[in-house]
Write an enzyme that holds these catalytic residues in place. Structure first.
Site, PDB file in Angstrom:
ATOM      1  N   GLU A   1       0.648  -1.389  -0.390  1.00 46.37           N
ATOM      2  CA  GLU A   1       0.170  -0.366   0.426  1.00 46.37           C
ATOM      3  C   GLU A   1       1.156   1.133   0.036  1.00 46.37           C
ATOM      4  O   GLU A   1       0.276   2.649  -1.323  1.00 46.37           O
ATOM      5  CB  GLU A   1      -0.966   0.153   1.002  1.00 46.37           C
ATOM      6  CG  GLU A   1      -2.418  -1.189   1.181  1.00 46.37           C
ATOM      7  CD  GLU A   1      -2.959  -0.803   0.213  1.00 46.37           C
ATOM      8  OE1 GLU A   1      -3.164  -0.178  -0.395  1.00 46.37           O
ATOM      9  OE2 GLU A   1      -3.687  -2.364  -0.600  1.00 46.37           O
TER      10      GLU A   1
ATOM     11  N   GLU B   1      -0.837  -1.873  -9.785  1.00 48.41           N
ATOM     12  CA  GLU B   1      -0.795  -3.860  -8.589  1.00 48.41           C
ATOM     13  C   GLU B   1       0.573  -4.142  -8.875  1.00 48.41           C
ATOM     14  O   GLU B   1       1.098  -4.165  -7.421  1.00 48.41           O
ATOM     15  CB  GLU B   1      -1.683  -4.007  -8.431  1.00 48.41           C
ATOM     16  CG  GLU B   1      -2.959  -3.789  -8.568  1.00 48.41           C
ATOM     17  CD  GLU B   1      -3.012  -2.870  -7.310  1.00 48.41           C
ATOM     18  OE1 GLU B   1      -2.663  -3.822  -5.886  1.00 48.41           O
ATOM     19  OE2 GLU B   1      -3.925  -1.448  -6.903  1.00 48.41           O
TER      20      GLU B   1
END
Length: 468
Positions: A329, A408
């Site tokens: 994250e 991602e």
């Protein structure tokens, strides 16, 4: 046939074009879902390459869960499309506008009070949407999610939560809409610039206050207790100059056993939020498995309940795995993904407002949807943003999905470069198991829908050669 279509008035061509495109998109989505459901139905055994990361019991649970969700999605999507088509064909939008006008007239507000009229229309429209969507939401929560062990809500909690969400939404939506309509009305030739700036400011304010003032209305947020995990999170944030100020744990377990983590805040005031279901040593769902033994009758009741309502035992991640997930994250922040997404979003918003300014004067757009004598600004926003822009929105959504998958992979690589490859590897497997994600996907369905890469692709990238 073609000559008859070409002979239609412009407003009729627009109306039928909107319907045809809407059903074309629905058929395309239904086709993709069919391809994926076929995967769910035919892939009965764990593929060889998945043998080391998923047992057959979990594989079967995830297959059945995703199959139920896909079937539900088919019927709810068909209903939604049919409902939308009937609303257009039967003149539902102009009818609701007339009803809202009659209501405002009863309180002494005439046709000149367009903003008041628009707010009543908006409230009635959202109320209608809430009521028609409620049965589907109930079925999804108390049948599908309950059946597969995710739902933690009671019916009372669910209904109270729904009412609260509706009230909070109205408290935000109505004032913002009224100000936006006012800006468009008084903004002159360059109103689209002022409207865009206003929506930008509102979005930044909402992002800033959401977790501090809005989210706590629905879930309990508590600071992460001092200890090893908190210290390591602060140390990791400091190592990449992430301006962390607070770490919270949100009580997500009271509504679902799904897990998540995110960060928010601007400039030097960043906060991290962890779902309690993400933390193996913190989740109440794990502790509920360790109850004191009772009488024989009580134990029999508990046993029967556990058979009829399966729960995910010992869910969540260990502390090193939580740190690896946070490394991913934080990689989004360090690599500028958050800023890039904001920039793309605002560029798109500005373009849409500019095109809205170009199209709002076209009377045939309003006539196509049953407004022959009036051109309300709110209706113009609805027609242009929801219907006229729908082809553009579909293309944009696909491009953003492709970009998201790229981000991602980059965030996974960032966590890997922090030395957390093995922990992230095991965390991804655990999270996939806890959320009953099905690791086998049809390539076309995956390409169109998956904002995150499939599990196997992420695991291969984590164990493959390092990339810059």
């Amino acid at each position: 046939m073609l000559q008859e279509i070409l002979a239609l008035p412009v407003e009729d061509k627009i109306f039928y074009a909107v319907l045809v495109f809407s059903w074309t998109v629905y058929v395309w989505e239904a086709y993709l879902a069919y391809r994926q459901r076929k995967i769910y139905r035919t892939t009965m055994h764990v593929p060889t390459e998945l043998g080391k990361i998923m047992d057959s019991e979990t594989f079967e649970k995830s297959r059945l869960y995703q199959l139920d969700k896909s079937n539900f999605g088919f019927w709810s999507g068909l209903y939604s499309e049919a409902e939308g088509t009937l609303i257009l064909l039967l003149g539902g939008i102009p009818f609701l506008w007339k009803v809202s006008g009659n209501l405002t007239a009863r309180f002494g507000f005439g046709p000149e009070y367009e903003i008041s009229h628009s707010l009543v229309f908006l409230m009635l429209a959202t109320l209608f949407s809430a009521f028609t969507g409620l049965p589907w939401s109930l079925y999804n929560t108390f049948v599908i999610e309950e059946k597969h062990g995710f739902n933690q809500q009671t019916l009372g909690f669910f209904l109270k939560d729904a009412l609260k969400k509706f009230a909070v939404t109205q408290c935000i939506l109505l004032p913002v809409t009224s100000l936006l309509l006012y800006i468009i009305k008084i903004g002159g030739d360059y109103f689209f610039i002022y409207a865009w700036l206003f929506t930008l400011i509102v979005s930044l304010i909402l992002v800033t206050i959401y977790a501090d003032y809005i989210a706590p209305l629905f879930d309990k947020f508590t600071p992460l207790p001092d200890g090893e995990l908190k210290s390591e999170i602060e140390s990791m944030a400091k190592s990449i100059y992430f301006p962390l100020t607070k770490v919270y744990v949100v009580e997500g377990s009271k509504r679902s056993s799904h897990s998540n983590a995110y960060f928010y805040g601007f400039f030097k005031n960043k906060r991290i939020v962890l779902f309690d279901t993400l933390l193996e040593d913190y989740s109440p769902l794990n502790k509920s498995e360790e109850k004191e033994p009772g009488t024989g009758e009580e134990n029999e009741t508990v046993a029967n309940e556990s058979k009829s309502k399966p729960k995910n035992k010992k869910q969540g991640c260990s502390n090193p795995e939580v740190l690896a997930v946070l490394g991913h994250e934080l990689g989004h922040w360090k690599l500028g993904h958050t800023v890039k997404n904001i920039v793309i979003s605002q560029m798109n918003s500005f373009l849409c407002f500019f095109l809205f300014a170009v199209l709002i004067g076209r009377k045939e757009l309003f006539m196509a949807f049953g407004f022959h004598d009036i051109q309300p600004t709110l209706i113009g926003l609805m027609i242009i943003f929801q219907f006229i822009f729908s082809p553009y929105n579909e293309l944009l959504s696909f491009c953003l999905t492709v970009l998201s998958r790229r981000f991602e992979f980059q965030a996974d690589a960032f966590a890997r470069n922090m030395g957390r490859s093995s922990e992230l590897y095991s965390a991804l497997i655990k999270l996939n198991k806890d959320n009953l994600g099905f690791p086998v996907a049809d390539w076309l369905f995956s390409m169109w829908h998956y904002s995150h890469p499939p599990l196997l692709e992420r695991l291969r990238a984590l164990t493959g050669p390092k990339q810059d």
